[in-house]
Scaffold this motif. Sequence first.
Motif, PDB file in Angstrom:
ATOM      1  N   GLU A  43       0.836  -1.211   0.000  1.00  0.00           N
ATOM      2  CA  GLU A  43       0.000   0.000   0.000  1.00  0.00           C
ATOM      3  C   GLU A  43       0.869   1.258   0.000  1.00  0.00           C
ATOM      4  O   GLU A  43       0.487   2.288  -0.559  1.00  0.00           O
ATOM      5  N   ALA A  46       3.257   3.100  -3.649  1.00  0.00           N
ATOM      6  CA  ALA A  46       2.947   4.201  -4.577  1.00  0.00           C
ATOM      7  C   ALA A  46       3.483   5.523  -4.024  1.00  0.00           C
ATOM      8  O   ALA A  46       4.101   6.316  -4.751  1.00  0.00           O
ATOM      9  N   THR A  47       3.281   5.744  -2.708  1.00  0.00           N
ATOM     10  CA  THR A  47       3.772   6.993  -2.093  1.00  0.00           C
ATOM     11  C   THR A  47       5.293   7.039  -2.147  1.00  0.00           C
ATOM     12  O   THR A  47       5.888   8.081  -2.455  1.00  0.00           O
ATOM     13  N   LYS A  50       6.490   7.755  -5.592  1.00  0.00           N
ATOM     14  CA  LYS A  50       6.253   9.160  -5.980  1.00  0.00           C
ATOM     15  C   LYS A  50       7.424  10.048  -5.570  1.00  0.00           C
ATOM     16  O   LYS A  50       7.773  11.015  -6.237  1.00  0.00           O
ATOM     17  N   PRO A 162       8.977  10.871  -9.640  1.00  0.00           N
ATOM     18  CA  PRO A 162       8.364   9.553  -9.825  1.00  0.00           C
ATOM     19  C   PRO A 162       9.359   8.453 -10.194  1.00  0.00           C
ATOM     20  O   PRO A 162      10.233   8.642 -11.033  1.00  0.00           O
ATOM     21  N   GLY A 165       8.911   2.326  -7.510  1.00  0.00           N
ATOM     22  CA  GLY A 165       8.341   1.889  -6.228  1.00  0.00           C
ATOM     23  C   GLY A 165       8.071   0.391  -6.214  1.00  0.00           C
ATOM     24  O   GLY A 165       7.069  -0.065  -5.664  1.00  0.00           O
TER      25      GLY A 165
END
Length: 316
Positions: A43, A46-47, A50, A162, A165
């Motif tokens: 989860e 993605a953060t 980024k 970006p 990840g």
Amino acid sequence: MAEIFVLVDHANGQVRKTTAEMLTIAARLGEPSAVYLGPGAAEAAATLGKFGAGRVYAMDSADLTGYLVVPQAEFLAALVGKLKPGAVLIPSNPAGKEIAARVAVKTGSGLVTDAIDVQPGDGGIETTKSVFAGSYTVKAKVTKGTPIICVKPNSAAPQEKPAAGQVVPVNLTISDAAKTAQITEAKEKQASGRPELTEAAIVVSGGRGTGGDFSPVETFADSLGAAVGASRAAVDAGWYPHTSQVGQTGKQVSPQLYVACGISGAIQHRAGMQTSKTIVAINKDPEAPIFELVDFGVVGDLFTVLPQATEKVQAS
Ligand code: FAD
């Protein structure tokens, strides 16, 4: 380019802002990779991506979360030994410093704590760290092994960059010797809706000058999206919780903006806030020692000045 590890600071499934700051610093030094311990890596990926993490090394095991920090240090030291990153960045909080010290010993590396800036240099990574409770800053460089660097919150503005990840599961065996102190109960802190004190970009603190009425301090803090701190005098009087105390025997904060309201500026209070980037004080005594270190000072009654300041902020 060398891989730079960032130990992810997370709680209750949320990645803390410090992690994005450390990934931003890591991108200056090499290729950022995150190291995520405990549940929730997928989860969080993605953060983390980024803010520049190409890989997210992850292990979700009760061996890492069910004990105090020793298993985490053992895991991180093994990963450092295996993948030989160019440096490891760890949050400069009590748990992070203990992990960092153990990793440094296990890998035979040098350690810098309380770094407020980290930059690439000709002869290796250069850090600026605060010493003597923020009274001085020194430049320091690790000369042995893998630089292990504890980075203070608010040391960099998080910048998006970006990257993939990509979660890379890592399963390492944690030794029984590392499982020395088991967590038997974990109590969640009551959420105030305000940012965490040590992480906040803005802190508004109240002291004995509030006379126990923190409402103008809180209202002003909320208008700025700030955390609320307190001097020890205010805490000892029972006006504010001990967890909000700023200073030598409280928390050390280093926000972009620190506003001291009705606080005299004792050396023990300064020890917790003098590395703040901009310091503002509101005090009715023009001779108060806090005015020696402020960038902007307001001589006045906080019960008059704060409501006016709140009105201005809300109108802007
Ligand atoms: P005061 O020193 O009493 O100052 C109150 C200020 O409010 C005064 O300057 C006054 O002019 C102003 N004022 C009053 N009314 C108003 C008003 N209406 N509007 C505007 N201004 C007003 N202290 C900490 O804060 N953190 C620590 O971690 C800490 N650790 C300590 C550790 C040790 C070992 C020791 C000995 C002390 C420690 N202290 C710590 C205590 C420290 O020495 C001071 O006593 C404390 O910081 C004083 O708090 P204060 O500034 O709120 O109160």
